[in-house]
Scaffold this active site. Structure first.
Site, mmCIF file in Angstrom:
data_model
loop_
_atom_site.group_PDB
_atom_site.id
_atom_site.type_symbol
_atom_site.label_atom_id
_atom_site.label_comp_id
_atom_site.label_asym_id
_atom_site.label_seq_id
_atom_site.Cartn_x
_atom_site.Cartn_y
_atom_site.Cartn_z
ATOM 1 N N ASN A 132 -21.028 21.507 37.088
ATOM 2 C CA ASN A 132 -21.088 20.728 38.337
ATOM 3 C C ASN A 132 -20.554 19.312 38.156
ATOM 4 O OD1 ASN A 132 -22.261 22.863 39.541
ATOM 5 N ND2 ASN A 132 -24.203 21.885 40.029
ATOM 6 N N ILE A 133 -19.972 18.791 39.216
ATOM 7 C CA ILE A 133 -19.365 17.455 39.114
ATOM 8 C C ILE A 133 -20.388 16.414 38.678
ATOM 9 C CG2 ILE A 133 -19.688 16.845 41.556
ATOM 10 C CD1 ILE A 133 -16.733 15.683 41.311
ATOM 11 N N LYS A 134 -21.644 16.593 39.099
ATOM 12 C CA LYS A 134 -22.639 15.554 38.768
ATOM 13 C C LYS A 134 -22.942 15.521 37.270
ATOM 14 C CE LYS A 134 -26.731 18.257 39.659
ATOM 15 N NZ LYS A 134 -27.357 19.015 40.687
ATOM 16 N N GLY A 135 -22.699 16.614 36.550
ATOM 17 C CA GLY A 135 -22.727 16.589 35.091
ATOM 18 C C GLY A 135 -24.084 16.459 34.442
ATOM 19 N N PHE A 136 -24.099 15.826 33.264
ATOM 20 C CA PHE A 136 -25.293 15.813 32.414
ATOM 21 C C PHE A 136 -25.187 14.664 31.411
ATOM 22 C CE2 PHE A 136 -27.457 17.509 28.538
ATOM 23 C CZ PHE A 136 -28.733 17.654 29.075
#
Ligand code: B12
Length: 257
Positions: A132-136
């Site tokens: 996902n674009i929001k990442g980690f």
């Protein structure tokens, strides 16, 4: 690449109160109701495992028939850091800009990634952290990379559906997440998945197969028929860098498949 974590020879002992005292903490559940006898049983198990003294510091009933324990005690085992074997990162860590540039240069087209949780596994947080674009961990996920096309199929995907979608998308890499390990589900599902890809593609033409999850042994690639295993705490940047490394090498006839 499997390497020894530390070339310097160091012998270590765990500690709790004072350096080198050998104290460790162990938790487990016994299938018996909480009682004095249950606590004695927990201490017996810990002693058999080499803890001496073994102090039951926490015991909590888990429903009527089970008890959860924490035991604190001393072990005499030593750790030799020169004999530790881990899978070290054997590719350079790139920025998103460098990843995009390497794909443009190496493939001259988008790099296609198909991701999924397979089997009955519905734990999508891990694969979403990577995709996902929001990442980690402060890093954007693969969807952020301009030169990557990401198809995230979500939870409980059947292996034949994954193979079909990978073929339809002409996937360069398939990213599979497995979090549930009950009855070795993660191992069985991964073997089923890699076998299905081997069967569906001509030899040497299957997409790069990558699995991830918190309880995999990163050494087990060969046994599971995959190209790479990523464990706990993996970040999207590591995965993007690996994909570029492996797929660019593959194209230029390097050690990739
Ligand atoms: C959130 C959660 C759920 C949510 C999942 C929601 C969702 N959409 O994902 C819900 C409530 C649905 C759930 C359900 C269940 N859960 Co649950 N769940 C958890 C929990 C608390 C957190 C997992 C998580 O999100 N971690 C955070 C992510 C970011 O970490 P991660 O998955 O490890 O991913 C990282 C790496 O491993 C790696 N990675 C992971 N996948 C991939 C893939 C690739 C390609 C790559 C490169 C990297 C990679 O990168 C990620 C980022 O670093 C864990 C316990 C825990 N604290 O871990 C239990 C846990 C996983 N669940 C468990 C269980 C038993 C269940 C249920 C069976 C419970 C039940 N009886 O119904 C069901 C099963 C549902 C199913 N069909 O799968 C057990 C599994 C035990 C085992 N031995 O298998 C755990 C460990 C809890 C426990 N201690 O008992 N669960």
């Amino acid at each position: 690449m499997t390497v020894s974590a530390d070339s310097t020879h160091r012998i270590l002992r765990p500690y709790g109160d004072t350096t080198g005292d050998g104290m460790v903490q162990l938790s487990f559940t016994l299938p018996m109701p909480h009682s004095k006898v249950a606590e004695g049983a927990a201490a017996q198990l810990a002693k058999k495992m080499g803890m001496d003294p073994a102090l039951v510091v926490h015991a909590k009933p888990m429903g009527p028939d089970f008890t959860f324990f924490v035991v604190y005690g001393r072990v005499n085992h030593l750790v030799d850091t020169s004999k530790v074997s881990v899978v070290e990162r054997d590719f350079p860590l790139l920025t998103p800009k460098e990843v995009n540039a390497a794909i443009k240069r190496g493939l001259r087209r988008e790099l296609v990634v198909v991701g999924a949780c397979i089997g009955t596994d519905a734990h999508t947080v891990g694969i979403d952290a990577i995709l996902n674009i929001k990442g980690f961990a402060g890093e954007k996920g693969l969807e952020y990379y301009r030169e990557l096309k990401v198809v995230n199929l979500g939870a409980q995907v059947l292996v034949p559906d994954l193979v079909a979608r990978a073929r339809a998308e002409k996937a360069d890499a398939v990213l599979v997440s497995q979090v549930v390990t009950q009855r070795d589900a993660h191992l069985n599902n991964t073997r089923e998945m890699s076998a299905a890809f081997r069967e569906a593609y001509p030899a040497g033409q299957a997409p790069l197969l990558v699995v991830g999850g918190p309880r995999f042994d990163e050494h087990a690639t060969e046994e599971l028929g995959v190209d790479r295993i990523f464990g706990r705490g993996t970040t999207p940047g590591e995965v993007a860098s690996y994909l570029v490394h492996a797929l660019t090498e593959r194209r230029t006839g390097g050690e990739g498949r």
